[in-house]
Design a protein around this motif. Structure first.
Motif, PDB file in Angstrom:
ATOM      1  N   PHE A  77      22.062 -21.014 -27.768  1.00 39.98           N
ATOM      2  CA  PHE A  77      21.793 -22.375 -27.324  1.00 39.98           C
ATOM      3  C   PHE A  77      20.296 -22.643 -27.461  1.00 39.98           C
ATOM      4  CE2 PHE A  77      25.829 -21.715 -25.067  1.00 39.98           C
ATOM      5  CZ  PHE A  77      26.477 -22.920 -25.346  1.00 39.98           C
ATOM      6  N   LEU A  78      19.957 -23.857 -27.836  1.00 42.94           N
ATOM      7  CA  LEU A  78      18.577 -24.286 -28.058  1.00 42.94           C
ATOM      8  C   LEU A  78      18.403 -25.643 -27.410  1.00 42.94           C
ATOM      9  CD1 LEU A  78      15.794 -24.241 -29.644  1.00 42.94           C
ATOM     10  CD2 LEU A  78      17.066 -25.192 -31.577  1.00 42.94           C
ATOM     11  N   HIS A  79      17.201 -25.887 -26.824  1.00 37.05           N
ATOM     12  CA  HIS A  79      16.957 -27.153 -26.129  1.00 37.05           C
ATOM     13  C   HIS A  79      15.720 -27.836 -26.693  1.00 37.05           C
ATOM     14  CE1 HIS A  79      19.200 -24.588 -23.244  1.00 37.05           C
ATOM     15  NE2 HIS A  79      19.918 -25.681 -23.139  1.00 37.05           N
ATOM     16  N   LEU A  80      15.798 -29.150 -26.780  1.00 33.01           N
ATOM     17  CA  LEU A  80      14.688 -29.966 -27.265  1.00 33.01           C
ATOM     18  C   LEU A  80      14.160 -30.819 -26.124  1.00 33.01           C
ATOM     19  CD1 LEU A  80      16.117 -31.197 -30.696  1.00 33.01           C
ATOM     20  CD2 LEU A  80      14.927 -29.068 -30.163  1.00 33.01           C
ATOM     21  N   ARG A  81      12.826 -30.869 -26.035  1.00 28.86           N
ATOM     22  CA  ARG A  81      12.187 -31.653 -24.981  1.00 28.86           C
ATOM     23  C   ARG A  81      10.791 -32.014 -25.456  1.00 28.86           C
ATOM     24  NH1 ARG A  81      12.062 -28.361 -19.831  1.00 28.86           N
ATOM     25  NH2 ARG A  81      14.318 -28.419 -20.112  1.00 28.86           N
ATOM     26  N   THR A  82      10.302 -33.184 -25.074  1.00 29.87           N
ATOM     27  CA  THR A  82       8.963 -33.616 -25.434  1.00 29.87           C
ATOM     28  C   THR A  82       8.203 -34.028 -24.186  1.00 29.87           C
ATOM     29  OG1 THR A  82       9.587 -35.930 -25.775  1.00 29.87           O
ATOM     30  CG2 THR A  82       9.784 -34.448 -27.680  1.00 29.87           C
ATOM     31  N   ALA A  83       6.872 -34.143 -24.333  1.00 29.09           N
ATOM     32  CA  ALA A  83       6.052 -34.567 -23.203  1.00 29.09           C
ATOM     33  C   ALA A  83       6.334 -36.018 -22.841  1.00 29.09           C
ATOM     34  CB  ALA A  83       4.576 -34.379 -23.540  1.00 29.09           C
ATOM     35  N   ALA A  84       6.708 -36.835 -23.838  1.00 32.39           N
ATOM     36  CA  ALA A  84       6.955 -38.251 -23.583  1.00 32.39           C
ATOM     37  C   ALA A  84       8.315 -38.505 -22.950  1.00 32.39           C
ATOM     38  CB  ALA A  84       6.842 -39.041 -24.892  1.00 32.39           C
ATOM     39  N   THR A  90      20.537 -30.659 -25.909  1.00 39.50           N
ATOM     40  CA  THR A  90      21.084 -29.324 -26.102  1.00 39.50           C
ATOM     41  C   THR A  90      21.658 -29.181 -27.508  1.00 39.50           C
ATOM     42  OG1 THR A  90      21.629 -29.105 -23.759  1.00 39.50           O
ATOM     43  CG2 THR A  90      22.782 -27.652 -25.286  1.00 39.50           C
ATOM     44  N   LEU A  91      21.332 -28.070 -28.154  1.00 45.21           N
ATOM     45  CA  LEU A  91      21.863 -27.724 -29.468  1.00 45.21           C
ATOM     46  C   LEU A  91      22.541 -26.368 -29.393  1.00 45.21           C
ATOM     47  CD1 LEU A  91      18.774 -28.612 -31.703  1.00 45.21           C
ATOM     48  CD2 LEU A  91      20.808 -30.024 -31.387  1.00 45.21           C
ATOM     49  N   PHE A  92      23.567 -26.193 -30.236  1.00 52.63           N
ATOM     50  CA  PHE A  92      24.185 -24.889 -30.420  1.00 52.63           C
ATOM     51  C   PHE A  92      23.964 -24.488 -31.869  1.00 52.63           C
ATOM     52  CE2 PHE A  92      27.914 -22.071 -31.183  1.00 52.63           C
ATOM     53  CZ  PHE A  92      27.629 -21.117 -30.223  1.00 52.63           C
ATOM     54  N   LEU A  93      23.418 -23.306 -32.064  1.00 49.64           N
ATOM     55  CA  LEU A  93      22.989 -22.848 -33.386  1.00 49.64           C
ATOM     56  C   LEU A  93      23.745 -21.576 -33.743  1.00 49.64           C
ATOM     57  CD1 LEU A  93      21.011 -22.666 -35.829  1.00 49.64           C
ATOM     58  CD2 LEU A  93      19.375 -21.594 -34.266  1.00 49.64           C
ATOM     59  N   VAL A  94      24.265 -21.508 -34.978  1.00 53.18           N
ATOM     60  CA  VAL A  94      24.964 -20.314 -35.453  1.00 53.18           C
ATOM     61  C   VAL A  94      24.434 -19.920 -36.824  1.00 53.18           C
ATOM     62  CG1 VAL A  94      27.079 -20.753 -34.160  1.00 53.18           C
ATOM     63  CG2 VAL A  94      26.830 -21.685 -36.454  1.00 53.18           C
ATOM     64  N   SER A  95      24.469 -18.631 -37.109  1.00 55.32           N
ATOM     65  CA  SER A  95      24.097 -18.107 -38.425  1.00 55.32           C
ATOM     66  C   SER A  95      25.315 -17.486 -39.076  1.00 55.32           C
ATOM     67  CB  SER A  95      22.977 -17.072 -38.307  1.00 55.32           C
ATOM     68  OG  SER A  95      23.410 -15.949 -37.546  1.00 55.32           O
ATOM     69  N   SER A  96      25.318 -17.511 -40.415  1.00 57.80           N
ATOM     70  CA  SER A  96      26.425 -16.954 -41.189  1.00 57.80           C
ATOM     71  C   SER A  96      25.875 -16.379 -42.488  1.00 57.80           C
ATOM     72  CB  SER A  96      27.475 -18.028 -41.511  1.00 57.80           C
ATOM     73  OG  SER A  96      27.946 -18.649 -40.335  1.00 57.80           O
ATOM     74  N   PRO A  97      26.568 -15.402 -43.070  1.00 58.32           N
ATOM     75  CA  PRO A  97      26.135 -14.871 -44.362  1.00 58.32           C
ATOM     76  C   PRO A  97      26.646 -15.718 -45.523  1.00 58.32           C
ATOM     77  CG  PRO A  97      28.002 -13.619 -43.551  1.00 58.32           C
ATOM     78  CD  PRO A  97      27.681 -14.634 -42.484  1.00 58.32           C
ATOM     79  N   LEU A 149      19.965 -14.385 -33.293  1.00 53.41           N
ATOM     80  CA  LEU A 149      19.318 -15.639 -32.904  1.00 53.41           C
ATOM     81  C   LEU A 149      18.996 -15.620 -31.420  1.00 53.41           C
ATOM     82  CD1 LEU A 149      21.651 -18.140 -34.780  1.00 53.41           C
ATOM     83  CD2 LEU A 149      19.206 -17.858 -35.257  1.00 53.41           C
ATOM     84  N   THR A 150      17.878 -16.233 -31.057  1.00 53.67           N
ATOM     85  CA  THR A 150      17.562 -16.486 -29.658  1.00 53.67           C
ATOM     86  C   THR A 150      16.866 -17.835 -29.558  1.00 53.67           C
ATOM     87  OG1 THR A 150      16.472 -15.639 -27.674  1.00 53.67           O
ATOM     88  CG2 THR A 150      15.358 -15.272 -29.761  1.00 53.67           C
ATOM     89  N   GLY A 151      17.226 -18.622 -28.560  1.00 53.43           N
ATOM     90  CA  GLY A 151      16.698 -19.976 -28.443  1.00 53.43           C
ATOM     91  C   GLY A 151      15.901 -20.189 -27.184  1.00 53.43           C
ATOM     92  N   GLY A 152      14.998 -21.172 -27.225  1.00 53.01           N
ATOM     93  CA  GLY A 152      14.196 -21.562 -26.083  1.00 53.01           C
ATOM     94  C   GLY A 152      14.058 -23.067 -26.037  1.00 53.01           C
ATOM     95  N   ILE A 153      12.886 -23.556 -25.649  1.00 50.93           N
ATOM     96  CA  ILE A 153      12.588 -24.980 -25.630  1.00 50.93           C
ATOM     97  C   ILE A 153      11.823 -25.326 -26.898  1.00 50.93           C
ATOM     98  CG2 ILE A 153      11.443 -26.870 -24.416  1.00 50.93           C
ATOM     99  CD1 ILE A 153      13.703 -25.761 -22.819  1.00 50.93           C
ATOM    100  N   ASN A 154      12.420 -26.113 -27.783  1.00 48.84           N
ATOM    101  CA  ASN A 154      11.820 -26.557 -29.049  1.00 48.84           C
ATOM    102  C   ASN A 154      11.619 -25.430 -30.056  1.00 48.84           C
ATOM    103  OD1 ASN A 154      11.587 -29.112 -27.862  1.00 48.84           O
ATOM    104  ND2 ASN A 154       9.501 -28.726 -27.182  1.00 48.84           N
TER     105      ASN A 154
END
Length: 352
Positions: A77-84, A90-97, A149-154
């Motif tokens: 899981f990945l999250h997007l946030r801005t100062a404004a 919330t995003l869900f991200l997957v990798s594949s070959p 994969l590992t996610g954080g803020i932005n």
């Protein structure tokens, strides 16, 4: 003032039967506390996504709102946030070959109206290309035996065991030509791994690697901004987990030019949707070694190797296999030694 511990509640959940997928077994579960979303990974590597799922209000899983088809090798899981805008996306991200030619495929799912949907991605890097037919990003890097994969803020990271590299990416939400939404993907840093890495976390503005006998800390701000600064000597001060405490994050902030993170760990460095692209976000990726002390990186040891011990010469190495944040000030590291586990809490943001 009362210092009574917080109350916790546990509940048993029954997995969905029958599952709405070709695979009847659940191999793993990912939970995102920010959006309260759950991702169930099945034995065929597909995912069932459940947004806004409350385990305290139900005892069983409803039919999944979204399905991520197999094959997948890793997810986060990945999250997007801005100062404004303090609203979290919330995003869900997957990798594949990808076999021919050998590459890595990245798919992004954005949470909108209680449902995860695929979203278009744009990038200015030559080795990142959006495939309209598969609706994902082709990263021209050999997938190899394992991607993590590992996610954080932005920010999210991609670790290749075969290539011994960690890529640090920044993501922001932009408007596309048709007036809809798209993701801007920026490859910010590449870390060449010269030592084994057992776990990776992006927590409160820091990239933390679990290694043998300790953890390695990279402040994210210089990695994203590309400020290639030398680590300050800090008067020769050592940093380790003696008695379980260290002021390591204070040192990291000082080494990265005094940049701080928000109270919730938000980097707040990327422009919001509709804003002009920031010139400070470099398209040329920063390259450094895992054991480099540039950009304020340093190693936090479990114990002082200079202290001779009859036991330390015979026992196996201690490996940091899990890193969790209790808050912006406290982290817990789980290590393994002779199949036993030890918790190492260490205090940050406090002065000696």
């Amino acid at each position: 003032m009362s210092t009574s511990p917080p109350e916790f509640e546990a509940r048993q959940l029954s997995l969905p039967k029958p599952l709405h997928t070709a695979s009847p077994h659940v191999a793993a579960l990912l939970y995102d506390p920010i959006s309260r979303s759950v991702a169930l990974r099945h034995s065929d590597s597909s995912f069932s996504l459940y947004p806004s799922f409350s385990p305290l209000s139900t005892s069983s899983f409803p039919p999944p709102q979204s399905l991520v088809p197999s094959p997948t090798s890793s997810a986060a899981f990945l999250h997007l946030r801005t100062a404004a805008n303090s609203t979290t996306t919330t995003l869900f991200l997957v990798s594949s070959p990808i076999l021919r030619p050998s590459s890595t495929f990245l798919r992004f799912y954005i949470l909108r109206d209680d449902r995860f949907a695929r979203i278009r991605v744009v990038s200015s890097h030559r080795d990142l290309e959006f495939d309209r037919t598969k609706f994902g990003v082709v990263f021209r890097v050999n997938h190899g035996v394992s991607m993590k994969l590992t996610g954080g803020i932005n920010v999210f990271t991609l670790y290749s065991v075969s290539n011994s590299k960690i890529w640090v990416f920044a993501v922001r939400l932009i408007g596309d030509e048709g007036g809809g939404e798209a993701l801007k993907l920026m490859k910010c840093a590449v870390i060449d791994c010269c030592l084994p890495v057992f776990t990776i976390r992006v927590l409160f503005g820091f990239l933390i690697l679990g290694e043998e006998n300790g953890v390695r800390v990279f402040p994210l701000h210089p990695l994203i901004k590309g400020n290639h600064r030398k680590e300050k000597k800090n008067n020769g001060k050592r940093h380790n987990l003696k008695n379980g405490f260290t002021n390591a994050i204070d040192v990291a902030k000082a080494s990265s030019g005094g940049k701080t993170v928000g109270t919730d760990g938000d980097l707040n460095m990327l422009p919001a949707k509709g804003e002009k692209h920031s010139d400070s976000v470099k398209l040329r990726s920063l390259k450094l070694r895992q054991d480099s002390k540039d950009v304020g990186a340093f190693f936090v040891a479990f114990e002082d190797k200079n202290v001779e011990s009859s036991i330390s010469t015979t026992r196996r190495s201690v490996k940091a296999i899990s890193i969790q944040a209790l808050s912006a000030n406290y982290f817990v590291v789980l290590d393994t030694l002779l199949e036993m586990y030890t918790f190492y809490p260490f205090l940050v943001l406090s002065k000696d």
